[in-house]
Every structure is written in C-alpha cells, then in structure tokens.
Design a protein around this motif. Sequence first.
Motif, short mmCIF file in Angstrom:
data_model
loop_
_atom_site.label_atom_id
_atom_site.label_comp_id
_atom_site.label_asym_id
_atom_site.label_seq_id
_atom_site.Cartn_x
_atom_site.Cartn_y
_atom_site.Cartn_z
N ASP A 186 22.58 -38.23 -25.47
CA ASP A 186 21.27 -37.57 -25.40
C ASP A 186 21.43 -36.07 -25.13
O ASP A 186 20.72 -35.25 -25.72
CB ASP A 186 20.42 -38.21 -24.30
CG ASP A 186 19.92 -39.60 -24.69
OD1 ASP A 186 19.94 -39.90 -25.90
OD2 ASP A 186 19.54 -40.37 -23.79
N GLU A 187 22.35 -35.71 -24.22
CA GLU A 187 22.58 -34.30 -23.94
C GLU A 187 23.08 -33.57 -25.19
O GLU A 187 22.65 -32.45 -25.49
CB GLU A 187 23.60 -34.14 -22.81
CG GLU A 187 23.12 -34.61 -21.46
CD GLU A 187 24.23 -34.66 -20.42
OE1 GLU A 187 23.92 -34.64 -19.22
OE2 GLU A 187 25.41 -34.74 -20.83
N SER A 190 20.32 -33.10 -27.80
CA SER A 190 19.42 -32.02 -27.41
C SER A 190 20.03 -30.66 -27.73
O SER A 190 19.35 -29.76 -28.25
CB SER A 190 19.11 -32.13 -25.92
OG SER A 190 18.28 -31.06 -25.50
N LEU A 191 21.32 -30.49 -27.43
CA LEU A 191 21.99 -29.23 -27.75
C LEU A 191 22.07 -29.01 -29.26
O LEU A 191 21.87 -27.88 -29.75
CB LEU A 191 23.40 -29.23 -27.15
CG LEU A 191 23.51 -28.95 -25.65
CD1 LEU A 191 24.94 -29.16 -25.17
CD2 LEU A 191 23.06 -27.54 -25.33
N GLU A 193 20.04 -30.10 -31.55
CA GLU A 193 18.72 -29.73 -32.04
C GLU A 193 18.38 -28.28 -31.70
O GLU A 193 17.79 -27.54 -32.50
CB GLU A 193 17.66 -30.67 -31.45
CG GLU A 193 16.26 -30.46 -32.00
CD GLU A 193 16.15 -30.72 -33.50
OE1 GLU A 193 15.26 -30.10 -34.14
OE2 GLU A 193 16.96 -31.51 -34.04
N SER A 194 18.79 -27.85 -30.51
CA SER A 194 18.56 -26.45 -30.12
C SER A 194 19.37 -25.50 -31.01
O SER A 194 18.90 -24.41 -31.38
CB SER A 194 18.95 -26.24 -28.65
OG SER A 194 18.12 -27.00 -27.79
#
Length: 263
Positions: A186-187, A190-191, A193-194
């Motif tokens: 998940d981490e 998220s990175l 996608e950023s």
Amino acid sequence: MPRREGRVTPISAEPRTEEVPDLFESEKLALDRAREALADEQADSTATRQSLAELTQHFERLMRETRRLIGRSDRAEREMNALNLQLQTLAHELEHRATHDALTGVLNRGAVIDLAGRALRDGSAVMIVLDIDYFKRINDDFGHPAGDAVIQGIVTCLRSIVADAGIIGRVGGEEFTVLLPAHTLDEALSLAESMREAIANHVFAAPVDRGITASFGVSLSPGGTDFDTAYALADEALYCAKRAGRNRVEVAVQPSVATLRLA
C-alpha cells in the motif's frame, strides 16, 4: 692425449663487503679533538679554543643542514598529503561514475541490480518499474537533446516524491526503477501514484510543448527473492499498464501472470 690440470680458484665462504663512507667523519674528528682537549689538563687555552671553534663550526653546519632537511621533509609531506587527497577525490569520482548514470546522476543498471540484490537478501522490498510514454515521439519531434531534458525532468519528479525512502535507478533509455526496501504494498502504491501525478503535472521546458506521462509496474517480493524475479514481475505489470492505456499504475498481485489495475 694427456689431461691438462687446471688451476682451481678457491671460493671464499665469506661475502665481500664494501666499506660505507662515514657521512659525519669530519664532525667525528672534531668531536674527538675537543674531547682530547677537554681531557688534557695541560692543554693551553689556545688549543682548547681552537678545538671548541672547530666543534662549533661543525655543529652550526649540522644545524643548517638539519633545518634544510626538515624543510624538505615538510614540503614533501605536504605534497604527499595533497597527492593523497587528489587520489581520494579521483577514487570517489571513478566510483561514482562506475555506479551512476552520467545524464541524470541516479544509479545505473549495474548498481541497481547490486543494491536490489542486497536489499532482497535482507528482507522484503517493493520494485517499481516505470517507462516514459511515447518517448520515441519526443526524440523524433524535438531531437535527442530535448529527449535528454525530458529524462532529467522525470528524475526531478521522482526525487521529489521518493526522497530518502528508496533507491532510484535508470535501467534503460527511458526506463527507471525505484526500489523501496521494507515497504508495504500500500505504501509503495501510494508513492507510485504520487510519482505518476508529479510527472503528468510537470511543465517541461521548451521546445517540448506537450504533457509527458509515464506508466508504472509494481511488485512486492519477500526476502530471498532474486533481482531478476522481482524485476520481471514489476516489468510484467508495467506492460499491463501500457496495454491498458498508459499513464497508470499496475501491480503484480503474486508471482504469476495475474496483475490487478490500481483503482
């Protein structure tokens, strides 16, 4: 025919030694004469003063030579220290060139493989592989210098998001990897996608007058996984992102062909 008797020259068992000249012979003689004058209670003041003067002369000469030698030694030490510093700087530069991409300054493919292999031996890690969308068109339309500028801009975006959380590497012309040791999936998603958003929103310098995007593939590998396996999974997810329309993140759910698009 009678045998001729030859003369045999005996070989000495002791090696020949050459006498080494005494560099301080004159000083030694002056010191001996001064000692003799000192020990001679009958010596007159003239002889004593002469011996003392001779000894003083040699002592002063030795002091001058000693100072000169110390000065040379100090200069040699300073020069040696400067050379050592230059060698250390050169060694660091050579090491950096051997492990980093010349255009972007991020790690090159060999360094990425080495560091990823070590990270995966120690524990789990997330491998992110990204590829610039339609990069060939950029080179065709604007030339390779513009393409290089785009690549540098992509790295700027990656660094702004990843910072110290992971390791960025360039593994191909327009392909990059981001290794995230000890991160959850998940981490990492998220990175990723950023990073995708940062690239899509980045304004690239002229002559590039269009938006640039990138596609991402993500894989989570447990400790003990080799680099090729982790990379192949992320690369497979990357191609799923390409086939699904580009400018997106895809994740390899498990060590198989199955992938799942990130919502």
